[in-house]
Design a protein around this motif. Structure first.
Motif, PDB file in Angstrom:
ATOM      1  N   LEU A 124       0.550  -1.439  -0.151  1.00 42.36           N
ATOM      2  CA  LEU A 124       0.047   0.034  -0.122  1.00 42.36           C
ATOM      3  C   LEU A 124       0.961   0.948   0.087  1.00 42.36           C
ATOM      4  N   ASP A 125       1.053   2.079  -1.137  1.00 45.83           N
ATOM      5  CA  ASP A 125       1.926   3.369  -1.489  1.00 45.83           C
ATOM      6  C   ASP A 125       0.145   4.427  -0.747  1.00 45.83           C
ATOM      7  N   VAL A 126       0.655   5.165   0.830  1.00 44.00           N
ATOM      8  CA  VAL A 126      -0.313   5.978   1.110  1.00 44.00           C
ATOM      9  C   VAL A 126       0.408   7.035   0.853  1.00 44.00           C
ATOM     10  N   GLY A 127      -0.507   8.017   0.046  1.00 49.52           N
ATOM     11  CA  GLY A 127      -0.404   9.742  -0.677  1.00 49.52           C
ATOM     12  C   GLY A 127       0.340   9.539  -1.693  1.00 49.52           C
ATOM     13  N   CYS A 128      -0.189   8.932  -2.643  1.00 47.43           N
ATOM     14  CA  CYS A 128       0.849   8.351  -3.951  1.00 47.43           C
ATOM     15  C   CYS A 128       0.566   9.285  -4.313  1.00 47.43           C
ATOM     16  N   GLY A 129      -0.132  10.093  -5.012  1.00 49.09           N
ATOM     17  CA  GLY A 129       0.573  11.574  -5.395  1.00 49.09           C
ATOM     18  C   GLY A 129       0.147  10.714  -6.873  1.00 49.09           C
ATOM     19  N   GLY A 130       1.281  11.558  -7.982  1.00 51.06           N
ATOM     20  CA  GLY A 130       0.723  10.273  -9.650  1.00 51.06           C
ATOM     21  C   GLY A 130       1.416   8.997  -9.741  1.00 51.06           C
ATOM     22  N   GLY A 131       1.279   8.664  -8.154  1.00 50.72           N
ATOM     23  CA  GLY A 131       2.193   7.266  -8.651  1.00 50.72           C
ATOM     24  C   GLY A 131       3.936   7.095  -8.694  1.00 50.72           C
ATOM     25  N   LEU A 132       3.979   8.053  -8.719  1.00 51.33           N
ATOM     26  CA  LEU A 132       5.665   7.905  -9.038  1.00 51.33           C
ATOM     27  C   LEU A 132       6.605   6.764  -8.687  1.00 51.33           C
ATOM     28  N   ILE A 147      -2.669   4.911  -3.001  1.00 53.19           N
ATOM     29  CA  ILE A 147      -4.216   6.539  -2.655  1.00 53.19           C
ATOM     30  C   ILE A 147      -3.994   7.687  -2.131  1.00 53.19           C
ATOM     31  N   ASP A 148      -4.686   7.835  -2.503  1.00 51.40           N
ATOM     32  CA  ASP A 148      -4.561   9.807  -1.967  1.00 51.40           C
ATOM     33  C   ASP A 148      -5.740  10.549  -2.151  1.00 51.40           C
ATOM     34  N   ILE A 202       3.613  -1.089   3.578  1.00 44.77           N
ATOM     35  CA  ILE A 202       2.889   0.167   3.427  1.00 44.77           C
ATOM     36  C   ILE A 202       4.423   1.175   3.697  1.00 44.77           C
ATOM     37  N   VAL A 203       3.975   1.902   2.700  1.00 45.15           N
ATOM     38  CA  VAL A 203       4.868   2.885   1.842  1.00 45.15           C
ATOM     39  C   VAL A 203       4.486   4.277   2.192  1.00 45.15           C
ATOM     40  N   ALA A 204       5.216   5.440   2.774  1.00 41.16           N
ATOM     41  CA  ALA A 204       4.772   6.459   3.150  1.00 41.16           C
ATOM     42  C   ALA A 204       5.613   7.618   2.985  1.00 41.16           C
ATOM     43  N   SER A 205       6.043   7.725   1.732  1.00 43.81           N
ATOM     44  CA  SER A 205       7.250   8.602   0.920  1.00 43.81           C
ATOM     45  C   SER A 205       6.802   9.897   1.433  1.00 43.81           C
ATOM     46  N   GLU A 206       7.408  10.987   2.161  1.00 45.15           N
ATOM     47  CA  GLU A 206       7.642  12.592   1.912  1.00 45.15           C
ATOM     48  C   GLU A 206       6.394  12.793   2.468  1.00 45.15           C
ATOM     49  N   VAL A 207       5.316  12.534   2.853  1.00 48.79           N
ATOM     50  CA  VAL A 207       4.016  12.371   3.265  1.00 48.79           C
ATOM     51  C   VAL A 207       4.026  12.989   4.692  1.00 48.79           C
ATOM     52  N   VAL A 208       4.661  12.036   5.727  1.00 43.88           N
ATOM     53  CA  VAL A 208       3.844  12.266   7.217  1.00 43.88           C
ATOM     54  C   VAL A 208       4.535  13.933   8.058  1.00 43.88           C
ATOM     55  N   GLU A 209       5.127  14.348   7.381  1.00 40.82           N
ATOM     56  CA  GLU A 209       5.889  15.942   7.880  1.00 40.82           C
ATOM     57  C   GLU A 209       4.198  16.650   7.426  1.00 40.82           C
ATOM     58  N   HIS A 210       3.326  16.035   6.550  1.00 31.34           N
ATOM     59  CA  HIS A 210       1.882  17.200   6.416  1.00 31.34           C
ATOM     60  C   HIS A 210       0.906  16.635   6.922  1.00 31.34           C
TER      61      HIS A 210
END
Length: 337
Positions: A124-132, A147-148, A202-210
């Motif tokens: 699961l990619d949390v906050g995936c944006g455009g799928g990068l 998901i986003d 689960i992946v949350a890359s460049e997400v938690v700070e916001h």
């Protein structure tokens, strides 16, 4: 993604060390879980006893989404795949974060699939944006769900992935929040239905700070991961250096980033993030510093986590939880220290 992706670009300017209302369905079971979580005393349970763990470090608002962030990324939703644009640093970050995720998962899951090393794993990619990040995980063989909360970003992700036949049936996207997804999975419990713990990672890359609430994030990740599953996070440390570069220089002086892009109070140190995750049943396995060079446009690993860092944590297995509870019950005083 939830977080602003310009942050790493500015924060990478310096490599010196320096001193981090539920938007979900209102099902009875989920409401009960939210109420229990909001007490902020997370427990390890066995059939005969309940042993308190750490008190979590942040108050709970029970929603991860910051509406201001959603509005900001709504305006940038069509720009995700411009490798020379404002998301250039994120494209370059794949050179570090994809191997980081792959290698840690291969250390846990020993079955080998030549050419598709992550085959058989659900991510699961949390906050995936455009799928990068979602797309390369799918190309490694994983069944990846991105998901986003920004529907236009999900539209961009779906359109881009449709051009690659190798991703069909392997990568999919949904416009929803983590808490909405976990509520749906929780409502699926019962005979013949899936339970909430369905993901290997689960992946949350460049997400938690916001995010609006890290406790809700940690709680939902615990629900969605299988026992022994991995959580991968990349984010910005909470240091004087990150404030100076990310807020003062980037926003107020040079105005390279719109004013108000970052809230330094939402940054989190590796130590605080580790305490939070441990209170929700995770064991942190690895923390590594990351550095972005704006001249070369490349990321590298560094010994200092003073600016950006990557973290890998594992959800404690059921048998390990039982062992921890048994050990704590034999030393009652230790359970309350």
């Amino acid at each position: 993604m939830y977080s602003n992706k310009l942050g790493p670009l500015m924060l990478g300017l310096c490599s010196r060390k320096a001193p981090a209302a539920c938007m979900m369905r209102s099902g009875v079971s989920w409401t009960a879980m939210c109420k229990q979580r909001s007490l902020r005393s997370v427990c390890v349970k066995t059939q005969s006893q309940t042993v308190p763990c750490h008190t979590s470090v942040r108050a709970a608002s029970q929603t991860t989404v910051d509406p201001e962030e959603v509005r900001r990324f709504q305006s940038m939703a069509s720009k995700w795949w411009d490798e020379e644009g404002q998301f250039a640093a994120l494209h370059a970050m794949n050179d570090l974060r994809v191997p980081f995720i792959r290698d840690h998962l291969l250390n846990v899951h020993t079955t080998r699939h030549p050419g598709k090393p992550l085959a058989g794993l659900r991510i699961l990619d949390v906050g995936c944006g455009g799928g990068l990040l979602t797309e390369p995980l799918g190309r490694l063989g994983a069944s990846a769900l991105g998901i986003d909360p920004v529907a236009d970003s999900i539209g961009t992700a779906r359109l881009h992935s449709s051009y690659d036949p190798d991703l069909r049936g392997r990568v999919c996207y949904r416009a929803c929040t983590l808490e909405e997804l976990s509520a749906e999975e929780g409502e699926g419990e019962g005979e013949g239905k899936k339970g909430p713990a369905q993901f290997d990672a689960i992946v949350a890359s460049e997400v938690v700070e916001h995010l609006a609430d890290l406790e809700t994030f940690a709680f939902c990740c615990g629900l969605m991961l299988k026992p022994g599953g991995s959580l991968f996070i990349t984010t910005i440390n909470k240091t004087n250096l990150s404030y100076a570069l990310g807020i003062v220089v980037a926003e107020q002086l040079l105005r390279l980033v719109p004013s108000g892009t970052h809230d330094w109070e939402k940054f989190i140190s590796p130590e605080e993030l580790e305490r939070l995750l441990e209170s929700y049943g995770f064991s942190v396995q690895s923390v590594r510093g990351m550095l972005y060079n704006p001249v070369s446009g490349a990321w590298s690993w560094t010994n200092s986590a003073a600016i950006n860092y990557a973290l890998h944590a594992v959800k404690v297995r059921d048998d390990a939880q039982a062992e921890q509870a048994e050990e704590s019950s034999s030393h009652p005083a230790a359970a309350h220290t």
